[in-house]
Scaffold this motif. Sequence first.
Motif, PDB file in Angstrom:
ATOM      1  N   ARG A  87      47.258  30.548  37.414  1.00  0.00           N
ATOM      2  CA  ARG A  87      45.945  30.444  36.725  1.00  0.00           C
ATOM      3  C   ARG A  87      46.274  30.763  35.049  1.00  0.00           C
ATOM      4  NH1 ARG A  87      45.737  31.137  41.336  1.00  0.00           N
ATOM      5  NH2 ARG A  87      43.723  30.331  42.726  1.00  0.00           N
ATOM      6  N   GLY A  88      47.544  30.624  34.740  1.00  0.00           N
ATOM      7  CA  GLY A  88      47.730  30.771  33.259  1.00  0.00           C
ATOM      8  C   GLY A  88      47.868  32.177  32.610  1.00  0.00           C
ATOM      9  N   TYR A  89      47.903  33.090  33.371  1.00  0.00           N
ATOM     10  CA  TYR A  89      48.062  34.558  33.014  1.00  0.00           C
ATOM     11  C   TYR A  89      49.652  35.003  32.501  1.00  0.00           C
ATOM     12  CZ  TYR A  89      43.468  35.948  34.558  1.00  0.00           C
ATOM     13  OH  TYR A  89      41.938  36.039  34.806  1.00  0.00           O
ATOM     14  N   GLU A  90      49.637  35.762  31.758  1.00  0.00           N
ATOM     15  CA  GLU A  90      51.163  36.500  31.356  1.00  0.00           C
ATOM     16  C   GLU A  90      51.364  37.427  32.174  1.00  0.00           C
ATOM     17  OE1 GLU A  90      54.277  37.148  30.546  1.00  0.00           O
ATOM     18  OE2 GLU A  90      53.752  35.497  29.250  1.00  0.00           O
ATOM     19  N   PHE A  91      51.677  37.256  33.555  1.00  0.00           N
ATOM     20  CA  PHE A  91      51.551  38.492  34.377  1.00  0.00           C
ATOM     21  C   PHE A  91      52.821  39.622  34.175  1.00  0.00           C
ATOM     22  CE2 PHE A  91      54.438  35.275  36.127  1.00  0.00           C
ATOM     23  CZ  PHE A  91      55.649  35.772  36.280  1.00  0.00           C
ATOM     24  N   ARG A  92      53.456  39.303  33.136  1.00  0.00           N
ATOM     25  CA  ARG A  92      54.589  40.380  33.117  1.00  0.00           C
ATOM     26  C   ARG A  92      53.926  41.468  32.075  1.00  0.00           C
ATOM     27  NH1 ARG A  92      57.244  35.441  32.918  1.00  0.00           N
ATOM     28  NH2 ARG A  92      58.958  35.529  34.338  1.00  0.00           N
ATOM     29  N   LYS A  93      52.982  41.271  31.346  1.00  0.00           N
ATOM     30  CA  LYS A  93      52.356  42.293  30.573  1.00  0.00           C
ATOM     31  C   LYS A  93      50.800  42.523  31.254  1.00  0.00           C
ATOM     32  CE  LYS A  93      55.308  41.243  26.762  1.00  0.00           C
ATOM     33  NZ  LYS A  93      55.489  40.983  25.248  1.00  0.00           N
ATOM     34  N   PRO A  94      50.646  43.806  31.657  1.00  0.00           N
ATOM     35  CA  PRO A  94      49.028  43.657  32.097  1.00  0.00           C
ATOM     36  C   PRO A  94      47.985  43.733  30.976  1.00  0.00           C
ATOM     37  CG  PRO A  94      50.596  45.646  33.230  1.00  0.00           C
ATOM     38  CD  PRO A  94      51.451  44.692  32.132  1.00  0.00           C
ATOM     39  N   GLY A  95      48.304  44.294  29.891  1.00  0.00           N
ATOM     40  CA  GLY A  95      47.656  44.237  28.659  1.00  0.00           C
ATOM     41  C   GLY A  95      46.887  42.911  28.329  1.00  0.00           C
ATOM     42  N   LYS A  96      48.122  41.945  28.280  1.00  0.00           N
ATOM     43  CA  LYS A  96      47.746  40.462  27.882  1.00  0.00           C
ATOM     44  C   LYS A  96      47.047  39.944  29.309  1.00  0.00           C
ATOM     45  CE  LYS A  96      51.076  39.307  24.570  1.00  0.00           C
ATOM     46  NZ  LYS A  96      51.995  38.088  24.404  1.00  0.00           N
ATOM     47  N   CYS A  97      46.949  40.419  30.476  1.00  0.00           N
ATOM     48  CA  CYS A  97      46.288  39.882  31.851  1.00  0.00           C
ATOM     49  C   CYS A  97      44.807  40.203  31.521  1.00  0.00           C
ATOM     50  CB  CYS A  97      47.067  40.483  32.992  1.00  0.00           C
ATOM     51  SG  CYS A  97      48.439  39.697  33.394  1.00  0.00           S
ATOM     52  N   ILE A  98      44.787  41.597  31.070  1.00  0.00           N
ATOM     53  CA  ILE A  98      43.199  41.934  30.817  1.00  0.00           C
ATOM     54  C   ILE A  98      42.760  41.274  29.633  1.00  0.00           C
ATOM     55  CG2 ILE A  98      41.856  43.969  29.958  1.00  0.00           C
ATOM     56  CD1 ILE A  98      44.091  45.734  31.480  1.00  0.00           C
ATOM     57  N   CYS A  99      43.464  40.990  28.700  1.00  0.00           N
ATOM     58  CA  CYS A  99      42.979  40.219  27.340  1.00  0.00           C
ATOM     59  C   CYS A  99      42.550  38.661  28.119  1.00  0.00           C
ATOM     60  CB  CYS A  99      43.789  40.045  26.470  1.00  0.00           C
ATOM     61  SG  CYS A  99      44.061  41.499  25.374  1.00  0.00           S
ATOM     62  N   GLU A 100      43.288  38.213  28.709  1.00  0.00           N
ATOM     63  CA  GLU A 100      43.017  36.914  29.494  1.00  0.00           C
ATOM     64  C   GLU A 100      41.691  37.006  30.313  1.00  0.00           C
ATOM     65  OE1 GLU A 100      43.152  32.827  30.234  1.00  0.00           O
ATOM     66  OE2 GLU A 100      43.754  33.993  28.744  1.00  0.00           O
ATOM     67  N   LEU A 101      41.680  37.766  31.138  1.00  0.00           N
ATOM     68  CA  LEU A 101      40.296  38.179  31.988  1.00  0.00           C
ATOM     69  C   LEU A 101      39.220  38.294  31.234  1.00  0.00           C
ATOM     70  CD1 LEU A 101      39.197  38.605  34.858  1.00  0.00           C
ATOM     71  CD2 LEU A 101      39.597  41.255  34.670  1.00  0.00           C
ATOM     72  N   ILE A 102      39.256  39.247  30.073  1.00  0.00           N
ATOM     73  CA  ILE A 102      38.274  39.193  29.189  1.00  0.00           C
ATOM     74  C   ILE A 102      37.661  37.866  28.724  1.00  0.00           C
ATOM     75  CG2 ILE A 102      37.491  39.950  26.979  1.00  0.00           C
ATOM     76  CD1 ILE A 102      39.069  42.712  27.814  1.00  0.00           C
ATOM     77  N   ARG A 103      38.767  37.016  28.197  1.00  0.00           N
ATOM     78  CA  ARG A 103      38.450  35.852  27.794  1.00  0.00           C
ATOM     79  C   ARG A 103      37.608  34.878  28.710  1.00  0.00           C
ATOM     80  NH1 ARG A 103      39.789  30.728  27.778  1.00  0.00           N
ATOM     81  NH2 ARG A 103      41.575  31.097  29.242  1.00  0.00           N
ATOM     82  N   ARG A 104      38.085  34.735  30.000  1.00  0.00           N
ATOM     83  CA  ARG A 104      37.596  34.026  31.087  1.00  0.00           C
ATOM     84  C   ARG A 104      36.135  34.540  31.376  1.00  0.00           C
ATOM     85  NH1 ARG A 104      42.039  31.601  34.623  1.00  0.00           N
ATOM     86  NH2 ARG A 104      43.782  31.477  32.924  1.00  0.00           N
ATOM     87  N   LEU A 105      36.017  36.034  31.428  1.00  0.00           N
ATOM     88  CA  LEU A 105      34.601  36.538  31.710  1.00  0.00           C
ATOM     89  C   LEU A 105      33.804  36.122  30.432  1.00  0.00           C
ATOM     90  CD1 LEU A 105      35.509  39.909  32.975  1.00  0.00           C
ATOM     91  CD2 LEU A 105      34.513  38.223  34.115  1.00  0.00           C
ATOM     92  N   ASP A 106      34.146  36.028  29.109  1.00  0.00           N
ATOM     93  CA  ASP A 106      33.480  35.766  27.993  1.00  0.00           C
ATOM     94  C   ASP A 106      32.949  34.336  28.294  1.00  0.00           C
ATOM     95  OD1 ASP A 106      32.102  36.468  25.407  1.00  0.00           O
ATOM     96  OD2 ASP A 106      33.667  35.238  24.493  1.00  0.00           O
ATOM     97  N   GLU A 107      33.897  33.348  28.794  1.00  0.00           N
ATOM     98  CA  GLU A 107      33.601  31.937  28.778  1.00  0.00           C
ATOM     99  C   GLU A 107      32.813  31.401  29.817  1.00  0.00           C
ATOM    100  OE1 GLU A 107      37.409  30.074  28.500  1.00  0.00           O
ATOM    101  OE2 GLU A 107      37.727  30.429  26.352  1.00  0.00           O
ATOM    102  N   ASN A 108      32.621  32.152  30.755  1.00  0.00           N
ATOM    103  CA  ASN A 108      31.985  31.800  32.110  1.00  0.00           C
ATOM    104  C   ASN A 108      31.018  33.151  32.809  1.00  0.00           C
ATOM    105  OD1 ASN A 108      31.566  30.872  34.787  1.00  0.00           O
ATOM    106  ND2 ASN A 108      33.306  30.077  34.641  1.00  0.00           N
ATOM    107  N   GLU A 109      30.072  32.609  33.157  1.00  0.00           N
ATOM    108  CA  GLU A 109      28.871  33.817  33.822  1.00  0.00           C
ATOM    109  C   GLU A 109      29.632  34.467  35.230  1.00  0.00           C
ATOM    110  OE1 GLU A 109      26.157  35.542  32.884  1.00  0.00           O
ATOM    111  OE2 GLU A 109      26.844  34.577  30.990  1.00  0.00           O
ATOM    112  N   ASP A 110      30.500  33.327  35.828  1.00  0.00           N
ATOM    113  CA  ASP A 110      30.720  33.989  37.256  1.00  0.00           C
ATOM    114  C   ASP A 110      32.313  34.714  37.002  1.00  0.00           C
ATOM    115  OD1 ASP A 110      28.851  32.420  38.397  1.00  0.00           O
ATOM    116  OD2 ASP A 110      30.121  30.557  38.394  1.00  0.00           O
ATOM    117  N   PHE A 111      32.558  35.389  38.009  1.00  0.00           N
ATOM    118  CA  PHE A 111      33.800  36.067  38.089  1.00  0.00           C
ATOM    119  C   PHE A 111      34.818  35.198  38.436  1.00  0.00           C
ATOM    120  CE2 PHE A 111      31.054  40.095  38.881  1.00  0.00           C
ATOM    121  CZ  PHE A 111      31.307  40.723  37.557  1.00  0.00           C
TER     122      PHE A 111
END
Length: 180
Positions: A87-111
């Motif tokens: 799904r395009g996450y940088e899985f080696r760095k949890p902080g980057k994963c959280i940033c990507e999750l935030i971006r996805r939540l910001d762009e879409n109403e659905d989880f």
Amino acid sequence: MSEEMIIRHCSPTLAGLKTANMFTQFFTSDREMRETLRKLNKIFVRRGLRIIPLRWKNGKALLYLFRPSFLKCDLKNSLAKYLLAERGYEFRKPGKCICELIRRLDENEDFPHEIGLFLGYPPEDVWGFIENPDDCKCSGCWKVYGDKEKAEKIFARYKKCREAYCREFARGSTIEQLVN
């Protein structure tokens, strides 16, 4: 924000039984939210927890209380890494994963379906939900596609934990006293 709200929604994480919980909370302003989270993090950080906003919209924040060390361990699972990488996450760095999750939540109403990986759900259950959402074995805190018996025991532990924490809070314990 009331401590009761955190205890009711996040007891398993506070107790060290679960990686994370999410809940929504209304605030009068972005400033109030940030000040509240700063105060909470003064308590939480020294106990291995963090609370951050995943989404802020119309006075409502989606808050994420998590144990970074647990999340780091969870994201090392080979199926979790595969699901995140796919799904395009940088899985080696949890902080980057959280940033990507935030971006996805910001762009879409659905989880996004992979959000379960950030909450400590078993990767096989997250994968099952993504691949075949209608074929779960049972549901509780999440939909189970893998080990039903193990999941049901975990659901019972979480429920017992929540009840105990709510009872202790009602008796006068503070959130600081209840965090393990």
